[in-house]
Design a protein around this motif. Structure first.
Motif: not given
Length: 570
Positions: A65-77, A93-104
């Motif tokens: 009865g489980c339902v499959e989906l797909s979630m993003p690998a990159v997640q907002p901080a 935890l591999l922390r990364i920063e996008d071009r706008h300086g936001r943490d992911f």
């Protein structure tokens, strides 16, 4: 599939950094290729096994009865700050920063994302329970990636999450998923055991690990052959240990023990059993300094201790700190006269002793005849024992047996740990908002394939369980380039087997028989058909199973039927 047109390149070289069997064989058999530390390309031969396992997983989870989906690998901080895990998870935890300086971060797991998804859509108890799952790449920045796919940094994982109105509903789904996991491992034809486990960084209450039993396993587990109880040694319990006879009402006496630091040395010097020695260890953590007393012949389970203290980090105190706290070097600490500011945690194995030996908190001296209450008072008496082979089962009269295993699946009752922090609520039948009760269910895809190899191999290579084998049959003609009859017979058999839906790897390479036989053993395809000039002239072929290597002569006209019988038998 013709080998000459397939992307499969074996090697005889054993990579220097390959420490375990599965790592060596997966590299040599052309299943994976290292890109960076703990990061591997899964090559076509390996991906076929991955896909077969994923098909089994999807079949069983969909059936539950489980339902499959797909979630993003990159997640907002922001989500990780909500769950309070952005700092707590640590450097993995591999922390990364996008071009706008936001943490992911690159997701090591998806509790935050799935909780955010469900809280946006589910409003009422009428929409619950629901179980969602995905099969997706994760990344955990292991400090020392090793063992190939067993402890890599990037890995493929099936993770499922269930949401419920209450704990009874969670319990029902938890048992359904536990049964589905059992069917997955049984379908893979793997010897496995289910053990009670610590929840670790994921959190929650109850959890169980699914261990593939293998002599090369990295984890120790105990299980009772009598009642089926199982647990990893970090979680395992036992019935109270029988206390050895004490010294009665003997007075407390300090005895010089020059140079005697270890339990065995002290016991020999004082002519007593190690079971009558209380070993006192000092641990430091973010909760401060604690002393732990345990019977001298047993070891402290640091996972149990860390859980009791709810400590973020825990380690044995260093020499300087021990001397500063007790006035004695390591090896001479004891519960008698311990400074009151150091809480004393006592395992029942030590608490049950009377007239015991312990460190005297001064250089080269121990007490004999020590007694609880009269000479020392525990702050807490708690189970801190590391359970081992031969201990009594806590559930029945049986005796625990020690095994080595490879953790390939782990399921958790998360409770409201994430839903409360992230305001994932539903409206009950009275209109009141309540936090959803959650479960989490993980299964390592690459790790399970590696564990299957650890359990199924010999000195020559892999021995695939049929359900996970990249191909079912290896068709190997010998010297076909010089014998037209051999080539024609191989082409004909290849076509016949394909028409019957058999997955065949046709080794049509122009290689010596020895090379083909060595490669056949290495890649481990379950059923092997060999066509040679001499036997073919007599109307026969050679049929064998990789598992036992026993060769059978079969008539060319019976070959396909015999192969189908072997495949049907599994």
């Amino acid at each position: 599939m013709r080998w000459s047109r397939y992307y499969l390149y074996t090697t005889r070289e054993v990579p220097a950094d390959a420490e375990v069997v599965s790592h060596r064989l997966m590299l040599r058999a052309g299943m994976i290729k290292k890109l960076a530390a703990g990061i591997y390309t899964t090559l076509p031969f390996g991906w076929r096994s991955f896909r077969k396992l994923m098909d089994i997983v999807r079949r069983e989870l969909d059936g539950a009865g489980c339902v499959e989906l797909s979630m993003p690998a990159v997640q907002p901080a922001e989500l990780w700050h909500e769950s309070k895990r952005w700092q707590r998870y640590g450097k993995e935890l591999l922390r990364i920063e996008d071009r706008h300086g936001r943490d992911f971060c690159f997701g090591p797991t998806h509790e935050e994302v799935i909780t955010d998804t469900v809280r946006r859509d589910v409003r009422s108890y009428r929409q619950l329970p629901i179980t969602l799952y995905q099969i997706q790449t994760k990344f955990r920045d292991e400090i020392r990636p090793r063992f190939g796919l067993m402890r890599g940094r990037e890995f493929l994982m099936k993770d499922a999450y269930s949401f419920h109105p209450d704990y009874d509903s969670l319990g029902e789904t938890y048992e359904e998923l536990r049964a589905a996991y059992g069917r997955i491992f049984e379908a893979c034809k793997l010897d496995y055991t289910v053990v009670e486990a610590d929840t670790g960084a994921i959190g929650g209450t109850d959890s169980h690990e699914f261990m593939v039993v293998a002599d090369t396993g990295e984890s120790e587990v105990v299980r009772c052959p009598n009642c089926g109880y199982g647990a990893n040694v970090e979680k395992a319990e036992t019935r109270p240990l029988a206390a050895p006879e004490g010294d009665g009402e003997r007075d407390l006496e300090a005895v010089d023990t020059p140079g005697q630091k270890t339990v065995d040395e002290v016991a020999t010097f004082l002519e007593v059993s190690p079971m009558r020695v209380v070993k006192t260890l000092l641990y430091e953590s973010d909760k401060g300094l604690h002393a732990v007393a345990i019977r001298g012949d047993r070891e402290v389970n640091q996972i149990k201790l860390g859980n009791f203290l709810d400590a973020e980090f825990l380690a044995l105190a260093g020499e300087d700190k021990v001397r500063q706290a007790t006035g004695a070097p390591v090896g001479f600490a004891g519960p008698v006269g311990l400074p009151k500011e150091i809480p004393l945690l006592v395992d029942p194995s030590a608490r049950d002793l009377e007239g015991f030996v312990c460190g005297a908190n001064r250089d080269e001296a121990h007490y004999v005849g020590a007694r609880w209450e009269r000479d020392a008072e525990p702050a807490e008496v708690i189970d801190l024992l590391l359970v081992g082979d031969g201990d009594a089962c806590p559930r029945c009269e049986g005796v625990l047996e020690l095994y080595r295993g490879i953790e390939t699946g782990h399921i958790f009752k998360l409770g409201t740990k994430y839903s409360e922090d992230m305001s994932c609520v539903y409206s009950d039948d009275s209109g009141q908002d309540r936090p959803m009760v959650m479960g989490c269910y993980g299964l390592g895809i690459g790790r399970t394939i590696a564990a299957a190899i650890e359990q199924n191999h010999d000195d020559d290579g892999i021995i695939w369980p049929l359900p996970l084998a990249p191909f079912e049959v290896l068709l190997s003609p010998l010297n076909a380039g010089r014998d037209e009859a051999v080539r024609e017979a191989a082409d004909s058999l290849y076509a016949e087997l394909q028409e019957r839906g058999v997955e065949v790897l046709y080794d049509d390479r122009d290689e010596r028989p020895g090379v083909k036989f060595n490669d056949a053993d290495l890649v481990g395809i379950p059923v092997r058909l060999v066509i040679g000039s001499r036997s073919l002239k007599e109307g026969n072929l050679e049929l064998s199973l990789r598992r036992d290597g026993e060769k059978h002569t079969v008539a060319r006209t019976d070959a396909v039927g015999r192969v189908m019988e072997l495949l049907a038998a599994g």
